[in-house]
Design a protein around this motif. Structure first.
Motif, PDB file in Angstrom:
ATOM      1  N   UNK A  48       0.886  -1.320   0.044  1.00  0.00           N
ATOM      2  CA  UNK A  48       0.051  -0.052  -0.050  1.00  0.00           C
ATOM      3  C   UNK A  48       0.726   1.233   0.080  1.00  0.00           C
ATOM      4  N   UNK A  49       2.094   1.371   0.672  1.00  0.00           N
ATOM      5  CA  UNK A  49       2.885   2.172   0.544  1.00  0.00           C
ATOM      6  C   UNK A  49       3.557   2.583  -0.795  1.00  0.00           C
ATOM      7  N   UNK A  50       4.093   1.447  -1.338  1.00  0.00           N
ATOM      8  CA  UNK A  50       4.829   1.625  -2.656  1.00  0.00           C
ATOM      9  C   UNK A  50       3.566   2.017  -3.700  1.00  0.00           C
ATOM     10  N   UNK A  51       2.383   1.445  -3.489  1.00  0.00           N
ATOM     11  CA  UNK A  51       1.269   1.887  -4.484  1.00  0.00           C
ATOM     12  C   UNK A  51       0.907   3.324  -4.585  1.00  0.00           C
ATOM     13  N   UNK A  52       0.972   3.878  -3.154  1.00  0.00           N
ATOM     14  CA  UNK A  52       0.827   5.351  -3.032  1.00  0.00           C
ATOM     15  C   UNK A  52       2.032   6.265  -3.540  1.00  0.00           C
ATOM     16  N   UNK A  53       2.924   5.948  -3.651  1.00  0.00           N
ATOM     17  CA  UNK A  53       4.237   6.476  -4.390  1.00  0.00           C
ATOM     18  C   UNK A  53       4.634   6.183  -5.483  1.00  0.00           C
ATOM     19  N   UNK A  54       3.902   5.167  -6.131  1.00  0.00           N
ATOM     20  CA  UNK A  54       4.423   4.829  -7.505  1.00  0.00           C
ATOM     21  C   UNK A  54       4.979   5.589  -8.507  1.00  0.00           C
ATOM     22  N   UNK A  55       4.202   6.609  -8.438  1.00  0.00           N
ATOM     23  CA  UNK A  55       4.395   7.600  -9.643  1.00  0.00           C
ATOM     24  C   UNK A  55       6.015   8.251  -9.431  1.00  0.00           C
ATOM     25  N   UNK A  56       6.146   8.521  -8.119  1.00  0.00           N
ATOM     26  CA  UNK A  56       7.477   9.033  -7.951  1.00  0.00           C
ATOM     27  C   UNK A  56       8.574   8.039  -7.900  1.00  0.00           C
ATOM     28  N   UNK A  57       8.400   6.803  -7.906  1.00  0.00           N
ATOM     29  CA  UNK A  57       9.556   6.010  -7.992  1.00  0.00           C
ATOM     30  C   UNK A  57      10.431   5.904  -9.160  1.00  0.00           C
ATOM     31  N   UNK A  58      11.575   5.698  -9.395  1.00  0.00           N
ATOM     32  CA  UNK A  58      12.199   5.492 -10.697  1.00  0.00           C
ATOM     33  C   UNK A  58      11.809   4.389 -11.355  1.00  0.00           C
ATOM     34  N   UNK A 130       5.838 -13.172  -3.224  1.00  0.00           N
ATOM     35  CA  UNK A 130       5.690 -11.634  -3.036  1.00  0.00           C
ATOM     36  C   UNK A 130       6.440 -10.797  -3.998  1.00  0.00           C
ATOM     37  N   UNK A 131       7.373 -11.599  -4.649  1.00  0.00           N
ATOM     38  CA  UNK A 131       8.088 -10.817  -5.486  1.00  0.00           C
ATOM     39  C   UNK A 131       7.415 -10.456  -6.876  1.00  0.00           C
ATOM     40  N   UNK A 132       6.330 -11.120  -6.924  1.00  0.00           N
ATOM     41  CA  UNK A 132       5.505 -10.864  -8.156  1.00  0.00           C
ATOM     42  C   UNK A 132       5.021  -9.388  -7.857  1.00  0.00           C
ATOM     43  N   UNK A 133       4.360  -9.075  -6.662  1.00  0.00           N
ATOM     44  CA  UNK A 133       4.107  -7.510  -6.438  1.00  0.00           C
ATOM     45  C   UNK A 133       5.151  -6.642  -6.660  1.00  0.00           C
ATOM     46  N   UNK A 134       6.261  -6.926  -6.073  1.00  0.00           N
ATOM     47  CA  UNK A 134       7.464  -5.847  -6.228  1.00  0.00           C
ATOM     48  C   UNK A 134       7.611  -5.677  -7.515  1.00  0.00           C
ATOM     49  N   UNK A 135       7.568  -6.820  -8.459  1.00  0.00           N
ATOM     50  CA  UNK A 135       8.031  -6.473  -9.859  1.00  0.00           C
ATOM     51  C   UNK A 135       6.886  -5.524 -10.874  1.00  0.00           C
ATOM     52  N   UNK A 136       5.702  -5.851 -10.225  1.00  0.00           N
ATOM     53  CA  UNK A 136       4.580  -4.990 -10.779  1.00  0.00           C
ATOM     54  C   UNK A 136       4.674  -3.701 -10.386  1.00  0.00           C
ATOM     55  N   UNK A 137       5.066  -3.241  -9.245  1.00  0.00           N
ATOM     56  CA  UNK A 137       5.267  -1.922  -8.891  1.00  0.00           C
ATOM     57  C   UNK A 137       6.335  -1.254  -9.400  1.00  0.00           C
ATOM     58  N   UNK A 138       7.431  -2.044  -9.542  1.00  0.00           N
ATOM     59  CA  UNK A 138       8.743  -1.441 -10.321  1.00  0.00           C
ATOM     60  C   UNK A 138       8.436  -1.261 -11.599  1.00  0.00           C
ATOM     61  N   UNK A 139       7.638  -2.156 -12.296  1.00  0.00           N
ATOM     62  CA  UNK A 139       7.345  -1.745 -13.636  1.00  0.00           C
ATOM     63  C   UNK A 139       6.009  -0.749 -13.726  1.00  0.00           C
ATOM     64  N   UNK A 140       5.615  -0.420 -12.682  1.00  0.00           N
ATOM     65  CA  UNK A 140       4.488   0.530 -12.836  1.00  0.00           C
ATOM     66  C   UNK A 140       3.281  -0.022 -13.463  1.00  0.00           C
ATOM     67  N   UNK A 141       3.170  -1.127 -13.338  1.00  0.00           N
ATOM     68  CA  UNK A 141       1.846  -1.766 -14.040  1.00  0.00           C
ATOM     69  C   UNK A 141       0.743  -1.822 -13.182  1.00  0.00           C
ATOM     70  N   UNK A 142       0.438  -0.532 -12.713  1.00  0.00           N
ATOM     71  CA  UNK A 142      -0.939  -0.253 -11.673  1.00  0.00           C
ATOM     72  C   UNK A 142      -2.109  -1.205 -12.104  1.00  0.00           C
ATOM     73  N   UNK A 143      -2.462  -1.352 -13.265  1.00  0.00           N
ATOM     74  CA  UNK A 143      -3.562  -2.229 -13.673  1.00  0.00           C
ATOM     75  C   UNK A 143      -3.550  -3.499 -13.127  1.00  0.00           C
TER      76      UNK A 143
END
Length: 286
Positions: A48-58, A130-143
């Motif tokens: 939830x934290x990373x989801x909220x700041x996903x746009x600001x992540x590199x 849980x790495x699945x979720x990390x990869x989704x966030x790093x890839x900014x695939x919010x859908x």
């Protein structure tokens, strides 16, 4: 063929570390309620934290992200094969093979031996997923970061812990079927990551839904054995698993409708509209 079977049986069933395995609460890795609570809480909080700041992540970019995704998917695909084969051989090999234990474990079952070894490996593999979720966030695939995704990843860890703690009947069925589905799923993700996108994406969802239906059918068999036989171990753990799978099935049906049925219907309507338009234009020209 016999030598291959013997080799697999030794390394996946009869090896001393597997044959002599005992799950002991408070001693085996991850065998406490505190451990499960912390792991799931950290996962949810971080998501939830990373989801909220996903746009600001590199953004790592596909050059970095795709190789990581490929390695992650390949590891889980191969591990799923090993778990499915190991658990199956644990049920079917040896002079006293007990296939019925896949459905109903005796009430006096001790959490030891190959079956519980693979249940422990399966449990820990769900944390690695849980790495699945990390990869989704790093890839900014919010859908792709849906409620279904997060709910499934968090709750399945709790379910696997309950399998072990309650010595739950039917966990071998869940382990083998889920691992088999994950071979297909992570195989698909691996191929996508290396640039070869298969056309059988829908097969993954179909297999997941089939897995749940199979589980419900076999649950009826297990419940009959529990009521009219000598009883089955971990019935309260089974109740949690049954409710969890029912909720997942409902969510998967919703996902299936939105992504396949509804899409197919819209495509069919669009095709009819295009055909109608061209038929009208052709009639005008004639």
């Amino acid at each position: 063929m016999a030598s291959v079977y013997s080799t697999l049986t030794y390394w996946l069933v009869d090896h001393p570390n597997i044959a002599n395995f005992t799950w002991t609460e408070g001693e085996t890795l991850g065998s406490t309620v505190f451990f499960v609570s912390v792991v799931v809480s950290v996962y949810l909080s971080a998501t939830f934290l990373l989801r909220s700041v996903i746009e600001s992540l590199p953004s790592l970019g596909p050059r970095i992200l795709k190789p990581i995704t490929a390695i992650h998917s390949l590891i889980l695909c191969l591990l799923s094969i090993v778990m499915a084969v190991g658990c199956t051989l644990s049920l079917t090999s040896g002079p006293t093979a007990r296939v019925l234990h896949a459905v109903c474990l005796p009430v006096d079952t001790k959490p030891s031996g190959p079956l519980f070894f693979w249940a422990q490996v399966f449990y820990l593999s769900k944390i690695f997923e849980f790495g699945d979720t990390v990869l989704i966030i790093l890839g900014k695939a919010t859908h792709r970061l849906s409620f279904l995704h997060v709910y499934h990843h968090a709750t399945v860890v709790v379910m696997c812990f309950i399998w072990l703690r309650t010595r739950q009947s039917m966990f071998p069925v869940g382990l083998v079927t889920n691992s088999t589905v994950h071979v297909i799923m992570y195989g698909y993700y691996f191929l996508c990551a290396v640039g070869s996108r298969p056309k059988w994406k829908r097969l993954v969802t179909d297999c997941q839904i089939t897995q749940f239906f199979l589980g419900f059918v076999i649950s009826g068999w297990m419940f009959r054995e529990h009521l009219f036989g000598s009883g089955c171990s971990g019935i309260w753990g089974w109740c949690f698993t049954f409710a969890f799978n029912a909720s997942l099935l409902a969510l998967f049906f919703n996902f299936y409708f939105k992504n396949y049925v509804k899409k197919t219907t819209l495509e069919r309507l669009a095709k009819k509209a295009i055909d109608y338009y061209y038929s009208k234009e052709t009639s005008k020209l004639s």
